[in-house]
Design a protein around this motif. Sequence first.
Motif, short mmCIF file in Angstrom:
data_model
loop_
_atom_site.label_atom_id
_atom_site.label_comp_id
_atom_site.label_asym_id
_atom_site.label_seq_id
_atom_site.Cartn_x
_atom_site.Cartn_y
_atom_site.Cartn_z
N GLU A 1 37.16 26.14 49.92
CA GLU A 1 36.02 25.23 49.85
C GLU A 1 36.11 24.27 48.67
N ARG A 2 37.19 24.42 47.90
CA ARG A 2 37.44 23.56 46.73
C ARG A 2 36.27 23.58 45.75
N LEU A 3 35.74 24.80 45.56
CA LEU A 3 34.64 24.96 44.60
C LEU A 3 35.15 25.25 43.21
N ALA A 4 36.44 25.61 43.10
CA ALA A 4 37.05 25.89 41.81
C ALA A 4 38.55 25.79 41.96
N SER A 5 39.23 25.52 40.84
CA SER A 5 40.68 25.43 40.88
C SER A 5 41.30 26.82 41.03
N ARG A 6 42.57 26.80 41.51
CA ARG A 6 43.26 28.07 41.72
C ARG A 6 43.38 28.83 40.40
N GLU A 7 43.72 28.15 39.29
CA GLU A 7 43.90 28.82 38.00
C GLU A 7 42.59 29.45 37.53
N MET A 8 41.48 28.70 37.70
CA MET A 8 40.18 29.21 37.27
C MET A 8 39.77 30.43 38.11
N VAL A 9 40.01 30.35 39.41
CA VAL A 9 39.65 31.47 40.29
C VAL A 9 40.43 32.72 39.92
N VAL A 10 41.73 32.54 39.66
CA VAL A 10 42.56 33.69 39.31
C VAL A 10 42.10 34.29 37.98
N THR A 11 41.82 33.42 37.00
CA THR A 11 41.39 33.89 35.68
C THR A 11 40.08 34.66 35.77
N ILE B 1 38.80 55.51 42.74
CA ILE B 1 39.73 55.08 43.80
C ILE B 1 39.10 54.08 44.77
N PRO B 2 37.87 54.32 45.27
CA PRO B 2 37.27 53.30 46.16
C PRO B 2 37.09 51.96 45.46
N ALA B 3 36.70 52.01 44.17
CA ALA B 3 36.49 50.75 43.44
C ALA B 3 37.81 50.02 43.24
N ILE B 4 38.88 50.80 42.94
CA ILE B 4 40.19 50.19 42.74
C ILE B 4 40.69 49.51 44.01
N ILE B 5 40.33 50.08 45.16
CA ILE B 5 40.79 49.52 46.44
C ILE B 5 39.89 48.38 46.89
N ILE B 6 38.58 48.58 46.83
CA ILE B 6 37.64 47.62 47.40
C ILE B 6 37.51 46.37 46.53
N THR B 7 37.48 46.55 45.19
CA THR B 7 37.25 45.41 44.30
C THR B 7 38.30 44.31 44.46
N PRO B 8 39.62 44.61 44.44
CA PRO B 8 40.60 43.52 44.63
C PRO B 8 40.46 42.81 45.97
N VAL B 9 40.13 43.58 47.02
CA VAL B 9 39.96 42.97 48.34
C VAL B 9 38.79 42.00 48.33
N ALA B 10 37.66 42.48 47.74
CA ALA B 10 36.48 41.61 47.68
C ALA B 10 36.74 40.37 46.83
N LEU B 11 37.40 40.56 45.69
CA LEU B 11 37.69 39.42 44.83
C LEU B 11 38.70 38.47 45.48
N GLY B 12 39.64 39.05 46.24
CA GLY B 12 40.61 38.20 46.94
C GLY B 12 39.94 37.34 47.99
N LEU B 13 39.01 37.93 48.73
CA LEU B 13 38.28 37.15 49.73
C LEU B 13 37.45 36.06 49.08
N LEU B 14 36.81 36.44 47.93
CA LEU B 14 36.02 35.45 47.22
C LEU B 14 36.91 34.32 46.69
N ARG B 15 38.09 34.68 46.18
CA ARG B 15 39.01 33.66 45.66
C ARG B 15 39.45 32.71 46.78
N THR B 16 39.78 33.26 47.93
CA THR B 16 40.21 32.43 49.07
C THR B 16 39.10 31.48 49.50
N TYR B 17 37.86 32.01 49.50
CA TYR B 17 36.72 31.16 49.90
C TYR B 17 36.53 30.02 48.91
N LEU B 18 36.59 30.33 47.61
CA LEU B 18 36.37 29.30 46.58
C LEU B 18 37.47 28.24 46.63
#
Length: 202
Positions: free
Chosen positions: A29-39, A9-26
């Motif tokens: 900062e235009r370090l990767a395309s939206r499609e690549m980040v989502v994939t 349960i903690p992993a299911i909750i924390i992991t999407p939040v952490a990945l979402g923050l990482l996706r927003t940062y990338l």
Amino acid sequence: GAILARRLIPAIIITPVALGLLRTYLINERLASREMVVTFGVLGYIIILLVLLMIITFELNRKEAIRQGIEDTLRNSLQEVSEYKNALQNQSRAISQTNAIIEFDTEGNILDANENFLNLFGYSLDEIKGKHHRILLRQEQANTIEYQHFWEDMKMGKFHIGEFERKTKEGKTIWIWGSYNKIYDVEGRIVKVLKIVRDVTV
């Protein structure tokens, strides 16, 4: 189930939040395309959950192996106890068949006696059960200082074995060879006395 819930349960909750923050940062900062980040975000989420699931599975298997080992040990111990109990019962029956046996509490009150003992002294079990040991002695024996200390010595763990003069129900004197054997509980306390005797009257 509880272990899985606590771990997942903690992993299911924390992991999407952490990945979402990482996706927003990338993306910002235009370090990767939206499609690549989502994939890669979805793949990363799956990989993290798979690794976590493998770790939990390994831990559960390890605990199950420990539990199984404990059960096997307990089963073997119970089998040994059962075999030991059967051996003791067989020995007890053999002793009872060839000897006269009587049981006392630590105060000297009669708890039980086998047929050999009852036949030797001429009593029925109802006649002596609950009576004190002195019923088997002559009055002059029961009044001695030694006998007054006899049961106190027994409670202190003193062992008695030898030849004793005793009295039957009819008042006949008989000589017996016997031993007073202390019976202990699991905490090492003396709970009763088992006397094993045989008639040595000449």
